[in-house]
Motif scaffolding. Sequence first.
Motif, PDB file in Angstrom:
ATOM      1  N   UNK A   1       0.967  -1.247   0.056  1.00 25.44           N
ATOM      2  CA  UNK A   1       0.151  -0.154   0.052  1.00 25.44           C
ATOM      3  C   UNK A   1       0.985   1.265  -0.030  1.00 25.44           C
ATOM      4  N   UNK A   2       1.951   1.223   0.906  1.00 23.55           N
ATOM      5  CA  UNK A   2       2.796   2.399   0.886  1.00 23.55           C
ATOM      6  C   UNK A   2       3.415   2.693  -0.327  1.00 23.55           C
ATOM      7  N   UNK A   3       4.161   1.586  -0.944  1.00 26.18           N
ATOM      8  CA  UNK A   3       4.821   1.969  -2.508  1.00 26.18           C
ATOM      9  C   UNK A   3       3.467   2.252  -3.603  1.00 26.18           C
ATOM     10  N   UNK A   4       2.590   1.896  -3.616  1.00 27.74           N
ATOM     11  CA  UNK A   4       1.719   2.136  -4.502  1.00 27.74           C
ATOM     12  C   UNK A   4       1.262   3.502  -4.233  1.00 27.74           C
ATOM     13  N   UNK A   5       0.969   3.770  -3.113  1.00 28.58           N
ATOM     14  CA  UNK A   5       0.646   5.515  -2.685  1.00 28.58           C
ATOM     15  C   UNK A   5       1.858   6.255  -3.279  1.00 28.58           C
ATOM     16  N   UNK A   6       3.040   5.839  -2.804  1.00 29.01           N
ATOM     17  CA  UNK A   6       4.330   6.397  -3.266  1.00 29.01           C
ATOM     18  C   UNK A   6       4.527   6.834  -4.759  1.00 29.01           C
ATOM     19  N   UNK A   7       4.166   5.635  -5.646  1.00 27.03           N
ATOM     20  CA  UNK A   7       4.461   5.824  -6.926  1.00 27.03           C
ATOM     21  C   UNK A   7       3.241   6.883  -7.575  1.00 27.03           C
ATOM     22  N   UNK A   8       2.050   6.735  -6.861  1.00 23.94           N
ATOM     23  CA  UNK A   8       0.972   7.361  -7.532  1.00 23.94           C
ATOM     24  C   UNK A   8       0.888   8.935  -7.273  1.00 23.94           C
TER      25      UNK A   8
ATOM     26  N   UNK B   1      -3.621  12.702  -3.346  1.00 24.41           N
ATOM     27  CA  UNK B   1      -2.913  11.849  -2.233  1.00 24.41           C
ATOM     28  C   UNK B   1      -4.141  10.867  -1.848  1.00 24.41           C
ATOM     29  N   UNK B   2      -5.408  11.610  -1.600  1.00 24.40           N
ATOM     30  CA  UNK B   2      -6.330  10.671  -0.753  1.00 24.40           C
ATOM     31  C   UNK B   2      -6.940   9.450  -1.768  1.00 24.40           C
ATOM     32  N   UNK B   3      -7.262   9.939  -3.116  1.00 24.39           N
ATOM     33  CA  UNK B   3      -7.691   8.820  -3.982  1.00 24.39           C
ATOM     34  C   UNK B   3      -6.512   7.867  -4.647  1.00 24.39           C
ATOM     35  N   UNK B   4      -5.427   8.397  -4.489  1.00 29.58           N
ATOM     36  CA  UNK B   4      -4.349   7.470  -4.551  1.00 29.58           C
ATOM     37  C   UNK B   4      -4.192   6.447  -3.530  1.00 29.58           C
ATOM     38  N   UNK B   5      -4.219   6.900  -2.305  1.00 33.24           N
ATOM     39  CA  UNK B   5      -4.239   5.840  -1.257  1.00 33.24           C
ATOM     40  C   UNK B   5      -5.370   4.796  -1.248  1.00 33.24           C
ATOM     41  N   UNK B   6      -6.545   5.354  -1.504  1.00 32.71           N
ATOM     42  CA  UNK B   6      -7.770   4.567  -1.823  1.00 32.71           C
ATOM     43  C   UNK B   6      -7.403   3.468  -2.761  1.00 32.71           C
ATOM     44  N   UNK B   7      -6.868   3.887  -4.195  1.00 34.00           N
ATOM     45  CA  UNK B   7      -6.470   2.952  -4.991  1.00 34.00           C
ATOM     46  C   UNK B   7      -5.422   2.060  -4.626  1.00 34.00           C
TER      47      UNK B   7
END
Length: 291
Positions: A145-152, A183-189
């Motif tokens: 989740x952390x890396x996916x959020x960081x990439x996006x 940032x919020x919608x990327x964390x959700x994704x």
Amino acid sequence: MDSPWDELTLAFSRTSMFPFFDIAHYLVSVMALKRQPGAAAVAWKNPLSSWFTAMLHCFGGGILSCVLLAEPPLRFLAKNTNILLASSIWYIIFFCPCDLVSQGYSFLPVQLLAAGMKEVTRTWKIVGGVTHANSYYKNGWIVMIAIGWARGAGGTVITNFEQLVKGGWKPEADEWLKMSYPAKVTLLGSVIFTFQHMKLLAVSRHNLMFLYTMFLVATKITMMITETATVPFAPFEDTLSRMLFGWQQQFSSCEKKSETKSSFNGTGSSTSKPIAVASDTVKKKHTKKSE
């Protein structure tokens, strides 16, 4: 035989981001940089600093994910074609004669098209981050989740660090303190694609990529047309915050009510005491007169 829907979503998930979608991402990122106060003047006085800042805006998510995974932060420089493409866009945006690129970008249809294509790249970055993190930490869902959020959405965090180095950092604009809509919608994704990768969601990846991308594009275009910065799922955030974190406020309000009641009862008893004392003194005087 696959249905037409599966064929559509599968073909969509195999779409290459290079070069058109990457161009849109670089265009929106560099234009956001140019709209910052004093960015054009910095580009003329110190082009190298402006170019480096533009690269942080374009590749900030990849840099942050490399830092979190203990990989070389300058790994993005190995992509020579992407660096040359982003550098070319930075050059024509800041140094084009008569500022033609900025004038062309000022038209709303161009902005909507570029913003929609940039949101498509966000989905690909999230999926790539989740898959890349899983290769290091098998089924480590927090890392994924952390890396996916960081990439996006890591570009905003990296640019905040760049502003801190320059001395223009503002705490109220920090992504860690006040997360923006991207940032919020990327964390959700990132959470959704991590659960799908761990087989916790009964949906195929290509279908999920298509649906999530359509949601991103639709909400982004709607926010740009209506010129509103309100997060679409703000009511859900308020409801969840009240359900999960609002109990202490309810208890404090109940305690305040009980305190006001007790204080009211205390004042009532204190006023009744002088009345009782006065009645006793009247009785004593009456007995003295009778004597």
